[in-house]
Scaffold this motif. Structure first.
Motif, PDB file in Angstrom:
ATOM      1  N   ALA A   1     143.314 -15.607  49.962  1.00  0.00           N
ATOM      2  CA  ALA A   1     144.447 -14.771  49.550  1.00  0.00           C
ATOM      3  C   ALA A   1     144.243 -13.296  49.897  1.00  0.00           C
ATOM      4  O   ALA A   1     145.209 -12.541  50.004  1.00  0.00           O
ATOM      5  N   GLY A   2     142.982 -12.884  50.054  1.00  0.00           N
ATOM      6  CA  GLY A   2     142.724 -11.482  50.404  1.00  0.00           C
ATOM      7  C   GLY A   2     141.849 -10.749  49.404  1.00  0.00           C
ATOM      8  O   GLY A   2     141.837  -9.527  49.368  1.00  0.00           O
ATOM      9  N   LYS A   3     141.076 -11.495  48.615  1.00  0.00           N
ATOM     10  CA  LYS A   3     140.215 -10.872  47.602  1.00  0.00           C
ATOM     11  C   LYS A   3     139.151  -9.985  48.241  1.00  0.00           C
ATOM     12  O   LYS A   3     138.963  -8.836  47.853  1.00  0.00           O
ATOM     13  N   THR A   4     138.443 -10.554  49.213  1.00  0.00           N
ATOM     14  CA  THR A   4     137.368  -9.790  49.856  1.00  0.00           C
ATOM     15  C   THR A   4     137.941  -8.592  50.605  1.00  0.00           C
ATOM     16  O   THR A   4     137.364  -7.504  50.596  1.00  0.00           O
ATOM     17  N   THR A   5     139.100  -8.788  51.225  1.00  0.00           N
ATOM     18  CA  THR A   5     139.764  -7.679  51.911  1.00  0.00           C
ATOM     19  C   THR A   5     140.043  -6.545  50.920  1.00  0.00           C
ATOM     20  O   THR A   5     139.826  -5.374  51.222  1.00  0.00           O
ATOM     21  N   LEU A   6     140.489  -6.910  49.750  1.00  0.00           N
ATOM     22  CA  LEU A   6     140.768  -5.913  48.718  1.00  0.00           C
ATOM     23  C   LEU A   6     139.500  -5.166  48.307  1.00  0.00           C
ATOM     24  O   LEU A   6     139.471  -3.941  48.228  1.00  0.00           O
TER      25      LEU A   6
ATOM     26  N   GLY B   1     129.296 -14.969  47.047  1.00  0.00           N
ATOM     27  CA  GLY B   1     128.364 -14.941  48.160  1.00  0.00           C
ATOM     28  C   GLY B   1     128.786 -15.531  49.485  1.00  0.00           C
ATOM     29  O   GLY B   1     128.092 -15.383  50.480  1.00  0.00           O
ATOM     30  N   HIS B   2     129.951 -16.151  49.548  1.00  0.00           N
ATOM     31  CA  HIS B   2     130.362 -16.816  50.775  1.00  0.00           C
ATOM     32  C   HIS B   2     130.623 -15.861  51.921  1.00  0.00           C
ATOM     33  O   HIS B   2     130.488 -16.205  53.073  1.00  0.00           O
ATOM     34  N   SER B   3     131.019 -14.632  51.568  1.00  0.00           N
ATOM     35  CA  SER B   3     131.744 -13.747  52.467  1.00  0.00           C
ATOM     36  C   SER B   3     131.123 -13.529  53.832  1.00  0.00           C
ATOM     37  O   SER B   3     130.245 -12.697  53.997  1.00  0.00           O
TER      38      SER B   3
ATOM     39  N   SER C   1     150.102  -5.523  51.929  1.00  0.00           N
ATOM     40  CA  SER C   1     149.665  -6.092  53.183  1.00  0.00           C
ATOM     41  C   SER C   1     148.239  -5.621  53.389  1.00  0.00           C
ATOM     42  O   SER C   1     147.925  -4.461  53.090  1.00  0.00           O
ATOM     43  N   GLN C   2     147.378  -6.493  53.838  1.00  0.00           N
ATOM     44  CA  GLN C   2     145.941  -6.199  53.989  1.00  0.00           C
ATOM     45  C   GLN C   2     145.334  -5.692  52.673  1.00  0.00           C
ATOM     46  O   GLN C   2     144.392  -4.901  52.684  1.00  0.00           O
ATOM     47  N   SER C   3     145.885  -6.143  51.564  1.00  0.00           N
ATOM     48  CA  SER C   3     145.380  -5.781  50.228  1.00  0.00           C
ATOM     49  C   SER C   3     145.285  -4.274  50.020  1.00  0.00           C
ATOM     50  O   SER C   3     144.479  -3.806  49.220  1.00  0.00           O
TER      51      SER C   3
ATOM     52  N   SER D   1     152.202  -9.770  52.807  1.00  0.00           N
ATOM     53  CA  SER D   1     153.663  -9.644  52.838  1.00  0.00           C
ATOM     54  C   SER D   1     154.161  -9.531  54.271  1.00  0.00           C
ATOM     55  O   SER D   1     155.338  -9.788  54.545  1.00  0.00           O
ATOM     56  N   ASP D   2     153.274  -9.152  55.195  1.00  0.00           N
ATOM     57  CA  ASP D   2     153.674  -9.060  56.603  1.00  0.00           C
ATOM     58  C   ASP D   2     154.015 -10.426  57.187  1.00  0.00           C
ATOM     59  O   ASP D   2     154.657 -10.510  58.230  1.00  0.00           O
ATOM     60  N   LEU D   3     153.604 -11.488  56.523  1.00  0.00           N
ATOM     61  CA  LEU D   3     153.806 -12.824  57.093  1.00  0.00           C
ATOM     62  C   LEU D   3     155.081 -13.512  56.592  1.00  0.00           C
ATOM     63  O   LEU D   3     155.365 -14.644  56.989  1.00  0.00           O
TER      64      LEU D   3
HETATM   65  N1  LIG Z   1     148.263 -11.269  58.091  1.00  0.00           N
HETATM   66  C1  LIG Z   1     147.508 -10.853  57.069  1.00  0.00           C
HETATM   67  N2  LIG Z   1     146.229 -11.265  56.976  1.00  0.00           N
HETATM   68  C2  LIG Z   1     145.481 -10.833  55.925  1.00  0.00           C
HETATM   69  C3  LIG Z   1     146.021  -9.964  54.936  1.00  0.00           C
HETATM   70  N3  LIG Z   1     145.056  -9.725  54.006  1.00  0.00           N
HETATM   71  C4  LIG Z   1     143.962 -10.403  54.403  1.00  0.00           C
HETATM   72  N4  LIG Z   1     144.206 -11.075  55.562  1.00  0.00           N
HETATM   73  C5  LIG Z   1     143.279 -11.954  56.306  1.00  0.00           C
HETATM   74  O1  LIG Z   1     143.183 -13.181  55.595  1.00  0.00           O
HETATM   75  C6  LIG Z   1     141.858 -13.735  55.708  1.00  0.00           C
HETATM   76  C7  LIG Z   1     141.274 -14.041  54.335  1.00  0.00           C
HETATM   77  O2  LIG Z   1     141.055 -12.809  53.630  1.00  0.00           O
HETATM   78  P1  LIG Z   1     139.885 -12.631  52.565  1.00  0.00           P
HETATM   79  O3  LIG Z   1     139.979 -11.245  52.068  1.00  0.00           O
HETATM   80  O4  LIG Z   1     138.586 -13.094  53.102  1.00  0.00           O
HETATM   81  O5  LIG Z   1     140.371 -13.641  51.460  1.00  0.00           O
HETATM   82  P2  LIG Z   1     139.570 -14.127  50.157  1.00  0.00           P
HETATM   83  O6  LIG Z   1     140.581 -14.277  49.076  1.00  0.00           O
HETATM   84  O7  LIG Z   1     138.427 -13.246  49.878  1.00  0.00           O
HETATM   85  O8  LIG Z   1     139.100 -15.542  50.649  1.00  0.00           O
HETATM   86  P3  LIG Z   1     138.030 -16.552  49.938  1.00  0.00           P
HETATM   87  O9  LIG Z   1     136.997 -15.696  49.278  1.00  0.00           O
HETATM   88  O10 LIG Z   1     137.532 -17.361  51.075  1.00  0.00           O
HETATM   89  O11 LIG Z   1     138.822 -17.377  48.972  1.00  0.00           O
HETATM   90  C8  LIG Z   1     141.068 -12.704  56.492  1.00  0.00           C
HETATM   91  O12 LIG Z   1     141.032 -13.123  57.831  1.00  0.00           O
HETATM   92  C9  LIG Z   1     141.867 -11.429  56.346  1.00  0.00           C
HETATM   93  O13 LIG Z   1     141.684 -10.553  57.428  1.00  0.00           O
HETATM   94  C10 LIG Z   1     147.393  -9.541  55.075  1.00  0.00           C
HETATM   95  O14 LIG Z   1     147.951  -8.806  54.258  1.00  0.00           O
HETATM   96  N5  LIG Z   1     148.083 -10.022  56.141  1.00  0.00           N
END
Ligand SMILES: Nc1nc2c(ncn2[C@@H]2O[C@H](COP(=O)(O)OP(=O)(O)OP(=O)(O)O)[C@@H](O)[C@H]2O)c(=O)[nH]1
Ligand SMILES: [Zn+2]
Length: 379
Positions: free
Chosen positions: A40-45, A64-66, A231-233, A203-205
Motif C-alpha cells: 500500500a505504500g507504508k515503507t514509501t511513507l 524487516g522485509h524491506s 500519491s507516493q505517500s 491516487s495517481d493510479l
Molecule cells: N504508482 C504509485 N506507486 C506507488 C505509490 N506509493 C508507493 N508506490 C510503489 O508501490 C510499491 C510498494 O510500496 P511500499 O512502500 O513498499 O509498500 P508497503 O506497504 O511498505 O509494502 P509491504 O511492506 O510489502 O506490505 C513500491 O514499488 C512503491 O514505489 C503511489 O502513490 N503511486
C-alpha cells in the motif's frame, strides 16, 4: 534512497549505548502504528519521513522485509559474533531501525534511547491486524509506562482496495466466525476499522470517480477516521496526520459519525448512538453495558439467541453527566476506558452525548435499543 549522500558518514548508535534521562524529563513518547495491506505504500511513507525536512526527531521502525531499504545490511552488525539491532541516524535527525518482527523487543531497545527523539513510528507487516497490536501499547503498565499509543494510521492502495475488501482469500485469521456464509471480513477490513487516520495512497493510479468510490466505501466502514489522499505517500504535513493524533485521549472526531447511514460495506459498519445527559447511576449502567458487550460479547436484552456473533473493534464516546462532568470513552477490542475529558466542552455546547461503535454485525442487532434501555432502567 541512499543515506550515504551526505558529507558526514551516517552515525551508527551502538545498541548498548544508553542515555541517562533525568526523571523530570522522562516524558512518555508517543507511538504511531502504520498499517496497510501489502504494497500500500507504508515503507514509501516512512522513507519520506526519514528524508523530509520536518525538524522532528522521529524513530522509525520498519518491518524487516524491506528490500526498498539498502540500509538494512548496515543495521544489523555483528557484535561478539551476535547480530544486534542498530539504530541508524539519518540526515534530518531521525533514527531508523529495521526489525524482523515488529515486536516488543525492538520497542524496548528503542526506549533505552528515549531522550533522543520525539516520536516513534512503527510499520506493521501488510497482514497485521492492528487490533492485536494496539492493546500492547495501551495498557497502563509495562511498556506503556514509557510510551503511549498516539494512533493508528492505515494506508490503502487506491487501485486495489475495493478488490481486497471483496476478496475471500484475504479473510482475516483469528476471528471467530460463526456464520461462514456471511460477508467475509478481510485483513483490509480490520486495518480500516481500527484506523484513526486513513491514507488513500496511489491516487495517481485511479480516476476521480474511482477515488470517490474508494472514499465512500472506506467511510461506510469507519466514519470516525480522518481521510487523506496521497500519491507516493507524500503527506502535506506531519502533525495531526501521522504525529500528535491523540486518538486515544481525545474524541474530537465524534461529530463525523452518525451523519449518513450508508451500509455500503456489508461486513463492518459504524454505529452512532445519541445519549442525553446521564445521572451517575446511568453512567455506571453505560459502563456495565460496555463490559457486557466488549468482555462477554453479550448484548443486554438481546433475545435472538442464535443471532450472528458481533465484534466491536473500536468504541469512542463523549458522555455528559448531570453533576457537570464530561467523560470520554475510548476502546479498542475488549479494552476500554471511561475517563474525565481533558478538554471539556465550553458552556454553550449542548450537553448531548454520543457513543460510537465500529464493528461487525452492528446492523443485525439493535444496539441502540439495548443501550438506551439500560440507561432508562438506571434512571
Ligand atoms: N504508482 C504509485 N506507486 C506507488 C505509490 N506509493 C508507493 N508506490 C510503489 O508501490 C510499491 C510498494 O510500496 P511500499 O512502500 O513498499 O509498500 P508497503 O506497504 O511498505 O509494502 P509491504 O511492506 O510489502 O506490505 C513500491 O514499488 C512503491 O514505489 C503511489 O502513490 N503511486
Ligand atoms: Zn513495507
Amino acid at each position: 534512497m541512499n543515506f550515504d549522500d551526505d558529507d558526514a558518514p551516517p552515525d551508527l548508535i551502538g545498541a548498548d549505548e544508553t542515555v541517562e534521562v533525568p526523571e523530570e524529563k522522562a516524558k512518555k513518547v508517543p507511538i504511531t502504528i502504520v498499517t496497510g495491506y501489502l504494497g500500500a505504500g507504508k515503507t514509501t511513507l516512512l522513507n519520506y519521513i526519514l528524508t523530509a525536512k520536518h525538524g522532528k526527531k522521529v524513530a522509525v521502525i520498519m518491518n524487516g522485509h524491506s528490500s526498498a531499504l539498502d540500509i538494512e545490511k548496515s543495521l544489523t552488525v555483528n557484535k561478539d559474533g551476535e547480530a544486534v539491532e542498530e539504530w541508524l541516524e539519518v540526515g534530518n535527525g531521525c533514527i531508523c531501525c529495521s526489525v524482523k518482527d515488529t515486536g516488543v523487543n525492538a520497542i524496548e531497545s528503542l526506549m533505552e534511547k528515549k531522550g533522543k527523539f520525539d516520536y516513534i513510528l512503527l510499520e506493521t507487516t501488510g497482514l497485521a491486524d492492528p487490533g492485536n497490536l494496539a492493546p500492547l501499547f495501551w495498557v497502563d503498565d509495562g511498556l506503556a509506562s514509557t510510551i503511549y499509543l498516539d494512533g493508528i494510521v492505515t494506508l490503502v492502495d487506491a487501485k486495489n482496495i475495493l478488490r481486497s475488501l471483496d476478496d475471500p482469500a484475504g479473510k482475516v485469521e483469528g476471528h471467530e466466525d460463526s456464520d461462514d456464509h456471511g460477508p467475509v471480513m478481510t485483513t483490509a477490513h480490520v486495518q480500516i476499522s481500527h484506523a484513526d487516520v486513513i491514507v488513500i495512497n496511489k491516487s495517481d493510479l485511479v480516476s476521480g470517480e474511482g477515488l470517490e468510490a474508494v472514499r465512500e466505501r472506506i467511510t461506510s466502514i469507519n466514519e470516525l477516521a480522518k481521510i487523506f489522499v496521497t500519491s507516493q505517500s507524500v503527506v502535506p504535513d506531519l502533525e495531526g496526520f501521522l504525529l500528535d493524533l491523540h486518538a486515544y485521549d481525545r474524541v474530537d472526531e465524534l461529530d463525523r459519525a452518525g451523519r449518513g447511514h450508508s451500509h455500503l460495506d456489508k461486513t463492518i459498519s459504524t454505529l452512532s448512538i445519541p445519549l442525553e445527559e446521564l445521572t451517575t447511576n446511568q453512567l455506571t449502567a453505560v459502563d456495565a453495558w460496555l463490559r457486557s458487550v466488549l468482555w462477554e460479547n453479550e448484548l443486554p436484552g438481546n433475545k435472538a439467541a442464535n443471532g450472528p456473533a458481533f465484534e466491536i473493534h473500536r468504541v469512542k464516546g463523549r458522555l455528559f453527566i448531570e453533576d457537570g462532568a464530561e467523560k470520554m470513552v475510548q476502546g479498542v477490542r475488549e479494552i476500554f476506558d471511561i475517563f474525565d475529558s481533558p478538554a471539556p466542552s465550553s458552556g454553550d455546547v449542548p450537553r448531548k452525548g454520543k457513543l460510537v461503535l465500529i464493528g461487525r454485525h452492528l446492523t443485525d442487532l439493535d444496539f441502540e435499543k439495548s443501550l438506551l434501555d439500560a440507561v432508562r432502567t438506571a434512571a
